[in-house]
Design an enzyme around this catalytic site. Structure first.
Site, mmCIF file in Angstrom:
data_model
loop_
_atom_site.group_PDB
_atom_site.id
_atom_site.type_symbol
_atom_site.label_atom_id
_atom_site.label_comp_id
_atom_site.label_asym_id
_atom_site.label_seq_id
_atom_site.Cartn_x
_atom_site.Cartn_y
_atom_site.Cartn_z
ATOM 1 N N CYS A 142 1.162 -1.034 -0.554
ATOM 2 C CA CYS A 142 -0.278 0.273 -0.222
ATOM 3 C C CYS A 142 0.755 1.152 0.521
ATOM 4 O O CYS A 142 0.676 2.175 -0.102
ATOM 5 C CB CYS A 142 -0.987 -0.376 0.852
ATOM 6 S SG CYS A 142 -2.367 -1.136 1.311
ATOM 7 N N HIS B 222 -3.346 7.454 4.022
ATOM 8 C CA HIS B 222 -3.571 5.880 3.324
ATOM 9 C C HIS B 222 -4.970 5.933 3.966
ATOM 10 O O HIS B 222 -4.904 5.921 5.774
ATOM 11 C CB HIS B 222 -2.351 5.304 3.579
ATOM 12 C CG HIS B 222 -2.761 4.084 2.891
ATOM 13 N ND1 HIS B 222 -3.122 3.422 1.861
ATOM 14 C CD2 HIS B 222 -3.112 2.037 3.727
ATOM 15 C CE1 HIS B 222 -3.635 2.279 1.808
ATOM 16 N NE2 HIS B 222 -3.747 1.652 3.247
ATOM 17 N N ASN C 136 -9.856 0.830 0.153
ATOM 18 C CA ASN C 136 -8.579 0.886 0.305
ATOM 19 C C ASN C 136 -7.576 0.546 -1.555
ATOM 20 O O ASN C 136 -7.649 -1.150 -1.374
ATOM 21 C CB ASN C 136 -8.350 -0.509 1.125
ATOM 22 C CG ASN C 136 -6.449 0.238 1.373
ATOM 23 O OD1 ASN C 136 -5.924 0.710 0.617
ATOM 24 N ND2 ASN C 136 -6.069 -1.232 1.970
HETATM 25 O O1 UT7 Z 1 -3.807 -1.240 3.676
HETATM 26 C C1 UT7 Z 1 -3.328 -1.717 5.593
HETATM 27 C C2 UT7 Z 1 -3.686 -2.823 5.259
HETATM 28 N N1 UT7 Z 1 -5.506 -2.730 5.858
HETATM 29 C C3 UT7 Z 1 -5.568 -2.199 7.193
HETATM 30 O O2 UT7 Z 1 -4.799 -1.937 7.774
HETATM 31 C C4 UT7 Z 1 -7.217 -3.120 8.068
HETATM 32 C C5 UT7 Z 1 -6.490 -2.878 9.430
HETATM 33 N N2 UT7 Z 1 -7.721 -3.635 9.730
HETATM 34 C C6 UT7 Z 1 -9.251 -2.961 10.441
HETATM 35 O O3 UT7 Z 1 -9.039 -2.025 9.132
HETATM 36 C C7 UT7 Z 1 -9.909 -3.549 10.963
HETATM 37 O O4 UT7 Z 1 -9.277 -4.521 11.417
HETATM 38 C C8 UT7 Z 1 -10.948 -4.695 10.391
HETATM 39 C C9 UT7 Z 1 -12.274 -3.686 9.377
HETATM 40 C C10 UT7 Z 1 -10.905 -5.282 9.295
HETATM 41 C C11 UT7 Z 1 -11.836 -5.355 10.995
HETATM 42 O O5 UT7 Z 1 -12.553 -4.844 12.259
HETATM 43 P P1 UT7 Z 1 -12.742 -5.048 13.202
HETATM 44 O O6 UT7 Z 1 -13.396 -4.139 14.371
HETATM 45 O O7 UT7 Z 1 -10.863 -5.213 14.063
HETATM 46 O O8 UT7 Z 1 -13.127 -6.151 13.555
HETATM 47 P P2 UT7 Z 1 -13.127 -7.419 13.122
HETATM 48 O O9 UT7 Z 1 -11.825 -8.221 12.722
HETATM 49 O O10 UT7 Z 1 -12.410 -8.169 14.610
HETATM 50 O O11 UT7 Z 1 -13.763 -8.505 13.636
HETATM 51 C C12 UT7 Z 1 -15.632 -8.753 14.425
HETATM 52 C C13 UT7 Z 1 -16.208 -9.054 13.985
HETATM 53 C C14 UT7 Z 1 -16.588 -10.651 14.056
HETATM 54 O O12 UT7 Z 1 -17.538 -11.499 14.093
HETATM 55 P P3 UT7 Z 1 -17.117 -12.366 15.471
HETATM 56 O O13 UT7 Z 1 -15.920 -13.211 16.153
HETATM 57 O O14 UT7 Z 1 -17.515 -10.978 16.372
HETATM 58 O O15 UT7 Z 1 -18.680 -13.118 15.755
HETATM 59 C C15 UT7 Z 1 -15.667 -11.077 11.809
HETATM 60 O O16 UT7 Z 1 -16.403 -12.400 11.678
HETATM 61 O O17 UT7 Z 1 -17.597 -8.784 12.691
HETATM 62 C C16 UT7 Z 1 -16.919 -10.304 11.496
HETATM 63 N N3 UT7 Z 1 -16.610 -9.816 10.412
HETATM 64 C C17 UT7 Z 1 -17.630 -9.248 9.526
HETATM 65 N N4 UT7 Z 1 -19.292 -9.265 9.759
HETATM 66 C C18 UT7 Z 1 -19.566 -8.681 8.466
HETATM 67 C C19 UT7 Z 1 -15.799 -9.751 9.933
HETATM 68 N N5 UT7 Z 1 -15.558 -8.657 8.458
HETATM 69 C C20 UT7 Z 1 -17.090 -8.371 8.615
HETATM 70 C C21 UT7 Z 1 -17.429 -7.949 7.221
HETATM 71 N N6 UT7 Z 1 -19.001 -8.344 7.490
HETATM 72 N N7 UT7 Z 1 -17.094 -7.937 6.263
#
Ligand code: UT7
Length: 350
Positions: A111, A249, A279
């Site tokens: 990125c 970013h 992104n």
């Molecule tokens: O360019 C650099 C690379 N990218 C980044 O820097 C991204 C960095 N990370 C993030 O932006 C965030 O961690 C995410 C957006 C990827 C995820 O957000 P989060 O608040 O950290 O969510 P999480 O991974 O803790 O997941 C929370 C819940 C989970 O369900 P349970 O275990 O609580 O039942 C996931 O399975 O949300 C669920 N989940 C989704 N639900 C609906 C994960 N992805 C999705 C989705 N739609 N697309």
């Protein structure tokens, strides 16, 4: 003292739009989750290879600077999704532009590729190796996306941004930068199956599997960009309050907000376009800066701070002093070919 002024800028966004609702027809996800967790509403999906997006963005940057293709001495193309590894992708841009006097180099830092490319071009202009350069950040991440994985599929989109840099005596362009990498954590953001590592296993493009530990990446993104910004401010002797615009970013609105608070930056000074494109990896920061200029957010002589983060895990921050011009000197006639498919059709070809 010699500087590398950014005197041209251009972007190329493919026309097909993939909305959060489109994604919810494919995956167990919904607009409310994506919007509240990321700030993203839609992203673009490309119907052409990355070199086509890059060439159009570069042609627009060149026209914006009032320059001709034959003037260009160097093309640096930052991306992770090059059409081919040999020959390199920048040579394809050279050919399509007709920039036959340009040296050509590719840079891959995920990125941050567009921003690392900006550093390389700036250094080569400052040191006198070349007098000008086109810098490109472009990506067609949709081609290596695991469209069955909601953890990553909702986060990314395609696009391209480009700059024309030229030698200048007045202080302008990048005046300080900090680059780094958390190599020990490189496995937490990996596109497995993309590259030659598994070639002997007969892995094909369709066997792509993303390793993506979202929360760990989130923490590293904040700390990497935080330390990069602190270093840049210390190096340049600039106070955070003196920054006119922050163009970060755009990986997650919550990452941007956390970083803004940590650095005690004024939220009104932060440019956001994540809602439109998600992104776009290497294209993200370049396109954001182009749009900030187009929207009149950049003023002559003002300071712009650009933190970025990506796979590797690479991090960076660039401090720019904007030059005199914020309007374009010309427009390119180069366009993408028309797209006759919807974004959903493009990502689900069969
Ligand atoms: O360019 C650099 C690379 N990218 C980044 O820097 C991204 C960095 N990370 C993030 O932006 C965030 O961690 C995410 C957006 C990827 C995820 O957000 P989060 O608040 O950290 O969510 P999480 O991974 O803790 O997941 C929370 C819940 C989970 O369900 P349970 O275990 O609580 O039942 C996931 O399975 O949300 C669920 N989940 C989704 N639900 C609906 C994960 N992805 C999705 C989705 N739609 N697309």
């Amino acid at each position: 003292m010699r500087y590398a002024d950014i005197s041209g800028w251009g972007k190329c966004l493919p026309p097909a739009i993939l909305s959060n609702n489109d994604l919810s027809s494919l995956l167990d996800t919904n607009d409310e989750w994506i919007t509240s967790r990321t700030g993203m509403k839609e992203r673009r999906i490309s119907h052409v290879p990355v070199s086509s997006l890059a060439t159009v963005a570069a042609a627009r940057a060149l026209a914006c600077a009032g320059k001709q293709a034959l003037d260009v001495e160097l093309i640096i193309f930052g991306s992770t999704t090059f059409d081919e590894m040999c020959p390199n992708a920048s040579s394809n841009v050279q050919k399509q532009l007709g920039a036959t006097n340009a040296a050509c180099m590719d840079v891959n830092t995920a990125c941050t590729s567009g921003m690392y490319a900006l550093s390389v071009a700036t250094a080569m202009i400052k040191s006198g190796v070349v007098n000008n350069a086109i810098v490109i950040g472009a990506e067609v991440i949709s081609t290596v996306m695991d469209w069955n994985n909601r953890n990553v599929a909702v986060l990314f989109g395609d696009g391209a941004g480009a700059f024309y840099l030229q030698a200048e005596e007045q202080e302008s362009g990048v005046i300080a930068e900090s680059l780094g990498c958390y190599g020990e954590s490189r496995e937490i953001l990996a596109v497995n199956g993309w590259g030659l590592k598994n070639a002997s296993n007969g892995l094909l493009h369709s066997d792509i599997h993303w390793a993506f530990e979202g929360q760990e990446i989130f923490k590293k993104a904040v700390s990497g960009m935080d330390q990069a910004c602190q270093k840049v401010l210390a190096k340049s002797g600039v106070d955070a309050a003196d920054i006119s615009l922050v163009v970060p970013h755009q990986a997650n609105l919550r990452i941007i907000d956390t970083l803004t608070k940590r650095l005690k930056l004024d939220r009104d000074k932060v440019f956001i376009n994540i809602q439109r494109y998600g992104n776009m990896s290497a294209a993200t920061a370049p396109v954001a800066l182009v749009e900030a200029i187009e929207e009149g957010r950049v003023s002559p002589g003002k300071l712009v701070l650009m933190p970025a983060f990506g796979g590797g895990l690479t991090w960076s921050a660039h401090l720019l002093r904007w030059g005199e011009r914020t309007h374009s000197l010309g427009e390119s006639e180069m366009q993408l070919p028309p797209c006759d498919k919807t974004a959903l059709e493009l990502i689900t070809p069969d």
